[in-house]
Design a protein around this motif. Structure first.
Motif, PDB file in Angstrom:
ATOM      1  N   VAL A 132       0.826  -1.206   0.000  1.00  0.00           N
ATOM      2  CA  VAL A 132       0.000   0.000   0.000  1.00  0.00           C
ATOM      3  C   VAL A 132       0.859   1.254   0.000  1.00  0.00           C
ATOM      4  N   VAL A 133       1.897   1.253   0.844  1.00  0.00           N
ATOM      5  CA  VAL A 133       2.785   2.401   0.990  1.00  0.00           C
ATOM      6  C   VAL A 133       4.169   1.996   0.515  1.00  0.00           C
ATOM      7  N   PRO A 134       4.752   2.698  -0.438  1.00  0.00           N
ATOM      8  CA  PRO A 134       6.091   2.322  -0.935  1.00  0.00           C
ATOM      9  C   PRO A 134       7.127   2.359   0.180  1.00  0.00           C
ATOM     10  N   GLY A 135       8.118   1.510   0.078  1.00  0.00           N
ATOM     11  CA  GLY A 135       9.197   1.488   1.063  1.00  0.00           C
ATOM     12  C   GLY A 135       9.971   0.192   0.980  1.00  0.00           C
ATOM     13  N   GLU A 136      11.125   0.160   1.671  1.00  0.00           N
ATOM     14  CA  GLU A 136      11.957  -1.041   1.715  1.00  0.00           C
ATOM     15  C   GLU A 136      11.256  -2.118   2.537  1.00  0.00           C
ATOM     16  N   VAL A 137      11.370  -3.347   2.083  1.00  0.00           N
ATOM     17  CA  VAL A 137      10.700  -4.435   2.784  1.00  0.00           C
ATOM     18  C   VAL A 137      11.535  -5.713   2.655  1.00  0.00           C
ATOM     19  N   GLU A 138      11.503  -6.521   3.690  1.00  0.00           N
ATOM     20  CA  GLU A 138      12.176  -7.821   3.680  1.00  0.00           C
ATOM     21  C   GLU A 138      11.119  -8.912   3.815  1.00  0.00           C
ATOM     22  N   GLN A 139      11.284  -9.968   3.049  1.00  0.00           N
ATOM     23  CA  GLN A 139      10.325 -11.068   3.117  1.00  0.00           C
ATOM     24  C   GLN A 139      10.390 -11.759   4.478  1.00  0.00           C
ATOM     25  N   PRO A 140       9.243 -12.202   4.987  1.00  0.00           N
ATOM     26  CA  PRO A 140       9.265 -13.054   6.190  1.00  0.00           C
ATOM     27  C   PRO A 140       9.942 -14.392   5.856  1.00  0.00           C
ATOM     28  N   ILE A 141      10.657 -14.922   6.813  1.00  0.00           N
ATOM     29  CA  ILE A 141      11.477 -16.116   6.581  1.00  0.00           C
ATOM     30  C   ILE A 141      11.017 -17.262   7.477  1.00  0.00           C
ATOM     31  N   ILE A 142      11.000 -18.463   6.915  1.00  0.00           N
ATOM     32  CA  ILE A 142      10.901 -19.698   7.697  1.00  0.00           C
ATOM     33  C   ILE A 142      12.118 -20.546   7.323  1.00  0.00           C
ATOM     34  N   SER A 143      12.860 -20.973   8.323  1.00  0.00           N
ATOM     35  CA  SER A 143      14.093 -21.735   8.085  1.00  0.00           C
ATOM     36  C   SER A 143      13.824 -23.229   8.147  1.00  0.00           C
ATOM     37  N   VAL A 144      14.411 -23.940   7.212  1.00  0.00           N
ATOM     38  CA  VAL A 144      14.381 -25.403   7.207  1.00  0.00           C
ATOM     39  C   VAL A 144      15.804 -25.882   7.452  1.00  0.00           C
ATOM     40  N   LEU A 145      16.017 -26.517   8.588  1.00  0.00           N
ATOM     41  CA  LEU A 145      17.339 -27.036   8.946  1.00  0.00           C
ATOM     42  C   LEU A 145      17.373 -28.531   8.665  1.00  0.00           C
ATOM     43  N   THR A 146      18.267 -28.962   7.813  1.00  0.00           N
ATOM     44  CA  THR A 146      18.456 -30.394   7.583  1.00  0.00           C
ATOM     45  C   THR A 146      19.592 -30.899   8.466  1.00  0.00           C
ATOM     46  N   ASN A 147      19.667 -32.216   8.611  1.00  0.00           N
ATOM     47  CA  ASN A 147      20.689 -32.813   9.475  1.00  0.00           C
ATOM     48  C   ASN A 147      21.457 -33.880   8.694  1.00  0.00           C
ATOM     49  N   PRO A 148      22.380 -33.459   7.816  1.00  0.00           N
ATOM     50  CA  PRO A 148      23.074 -34.417   6.955  1.00  0.00           C
ATOM     51  C   PRO A 148      23.895 -35.449   7.717  1.00  0.00           C
ATOM     52  N   ARG A 149      24.298 -35.129   8.946  1.00  0.00           N
ATOM     53  CA  ARG A 149      25.073 -36.098   9.724  1.00  0.00           C
ATOM     54  C   ARG A 149      24.237 -37.287  10.173  1.00  0.00           C
ATOM     55  N   ALA A 150      22.925 -37.131  10.159  1.00  0.00           N
ATOM     56  CA  ALA A 150      22.041 -38.236  10.531  1.00  0.00           C
ATOM     57  C   ALA A 150      21.767 -39.168   9.364  1.00  0.00           C
ATOM     58  N   GLY A 151      22.192 -38.774   8.148  1.00  0.00           N
ATOM     59  CA  GLY A 151      21.984 -39.608   6.975  1.00  0.00           C
ATOM     60  C   GLY A 151      21.689 -38.770   5.754  1.00  0.00           C
ATOM     61  N   THR A 152      22.340 -39.121   4.639  1.00  0.00           N
ATOM     62  CA  THR A 152      22.181 -38.335   3.417  1.00  0.00           C
ATOM     63  C   THR A 152      20.755 -38.402   2.895  1.00  0.00           C
TER      64      THR A 152
END
Length: 439
Positions: A132-152
């Motif tokens: 609605v109003v112009p301006g700088e904005v950052e996307q909301p983030i959801i992080s997905v953490l994988t655990n490669p040490r537990a198995g490929t």
């Protein structure tokens, strides 16, 4: 007086094998083929189809914000939606705090984590206002953490599950956000760029928790190290059994077309088994040291070499001692028993290539007692999880010691019973064989 009577010569009469002697090996090979096909093809065909109880941590740190004049916490809404929509029989979604999630990732207890940050709702609100109003904005983030040490493969499955879940979340939040912006703008049209941004507002960031170092074969090094420990213990037991029996005169020693017969030594089954156990115990640390040395020469990542050497020695000893005991108790049938227990059933249930949660449940249940799975847990903990007991070393060590105790008990009881009942092993009858090499 010297007896010049010639010893009896072997009979050259033609001997035919009865039908049952033909059927026995054919039946065994057929049964083994069926078992191999069921175990190896059944668990690799479609891992995602067999998915069950796949552990994923869910961390919701969102503190909420005000959207359209009303207090809102989108993190709570996403949390509830994920728990409601992700099949509980396939995914073990664990709502935990960040510290607990990191602990479970660090010990290989979960294959990944979904993390909703504390400013998630606030960023969504800012994104909506920016339409609605112009301006700088950052996307909301959801992080997905994988655990490669537990198995490929486990990390790949984690990413697939996260992609499917987050696509739905992104679409739901996008629809909700677009409706709010349309209501705020009234008849004013939304630009095409803004519509595209509002349709998929969430930036899904996939990162590896504690990435694997070089020299780990993308996580497969633990499986193959376990495999060589198993093979040298299993094969070593067979070689020790054959060579010692030949040396003591219970079977002929054959070298291609040549053979050598030795007179039977006056020794009991129990003492024979003790000799075999002793050779296995001496060979185990040498083999473990060789594996460690080869690994170092090949630039394999070895963070705790001494611990790996000691556990490798124990694992090889336990497998060899148990294998020798099984052959002492069951004779020739012990070879098939060892093959089935250590190899045929062991590799599919090891979880070294495909996580147990992506195998049929009966294979996952079998892993509770299968030797290879216990060894894999310990080796993986040493190589990838800094030797933490909670990461599998404690269980692997306890089960390996228990397996060694079972092997010693079985061998001691079986050979003592046979010896007390006078069931002595028969050696080579030199009257019916040719003891000269090359004949």
């Amino acid at each position: 007086m010297t007896d010049h009577t010639a010893p009896p010569q072997p009979s050259h009469r033609r001997r035919t094998m009865p039908l049952r002697e033909w059927l026995a090996p054919i039946t065994l090979v057929t049964v083994l083929a069926a078992l191999l096909g069921t175990m190896y093809l059944g668990y690799t065909a479609d891992p995602e189809k067999h998915l069950h109880d796949f552990p994923i941590a869910l961390v919701n740190q969102d503190v909420g914000d005000t959207i359209a004049g009303a207090p809102t916490n989108l993190g709570d809404q996403i949390d509830a939606a994920l728990r409601a929509n992700i099949p509980a029989d396939k995914i073990d979604l664990r709502p935990v705090g960040m510290n607990e999630a990191q602990r479970q990732l660090r010990n290989g207890e979960v294959y990944g984590a979904l993390v909703i940050p504390g400013d998630f709702t606030k960023r969504v609100a800012i994104l909506g206002a920016a339409a609605v109003v112009p301006g700088e904005v950052e996307q909301p983030i959801i992080s997905v953490l994988t655990n490669p040490r537990a198995g490929t493969l486990a990390a790949q499955i984690m990413q697939t599950v996260a992609d499917q879940a987050m696509t739905q979340v992104n679409a739901t939040v996008g629809t909700q956000l677009t409706d709010q912006v349309r209501a705020a703008l009234g008849d004013t049209p939304i630009s095409g760029a803004a519509q595209r941004q509002l349709a998929t507002p969430i930036d899904i960031v996939v990162t590896a928790h504690h990435p694997l170092p070089d020299g780990t074969g993308q996580g497969l090094a633990a499986f193959f190290y376990t495999l060589v420990l198993l093979i040298v213990g299993f094969s070593g037991a067979m070689m020790i059994n054959s060579l010692v029996d030949a040396s003591l005169g219970f079977v002929p020693a054959e070298y291609g077309p040549w053979h050598k017969n030795t007179a039977r030594a006056p020794i009991s089954r129990w003492h024979t088994l003790l000799i075999k156990w002793g050779i296995a115990a001496i060979s185990a640390p040498l083999a473990s040291a060789v594996f460690l040395g080869v690994g170092a020469l090949l630039d394999m990542s070895l963070e705790r070499p001494l611990l790996l050497f000691l556990y490798g020695t124990l694992a090889i000893t336990a497998i060899a001692v148990t294998g020798l005991s099984v052959m002492a108790a069951f004779g020739t049938a012990g070879l098939m028993i060892n093959l089935v227990v250590f190899v045929v059933l062991g590799i599919p249930s090891s979880s070294g290539t495909i996580p147990l949660e992506a195998t049929p449940r009966w294979i996952a249940d079998m892993a509770a007692v299968e030797p290879m799975h216990q060894i894999y847990l310990a080796v993986r903990a040493i190589l990838f999880f800094d030797g933490h007991t909670e990461a599998g070393l404690g269980r692997g060590l306890a089960m390996t010691l228990a397996g060694l105790a079972v092997g010693v008990f079985l061998g001691a009881v079986a050979t003592h019973i046979y010896d007390r009942r006078g069931l002595y092993r028969l050696g080579i009858d030199h009257r019916l064989t040719t003891p000269v090499e090359g004949h």
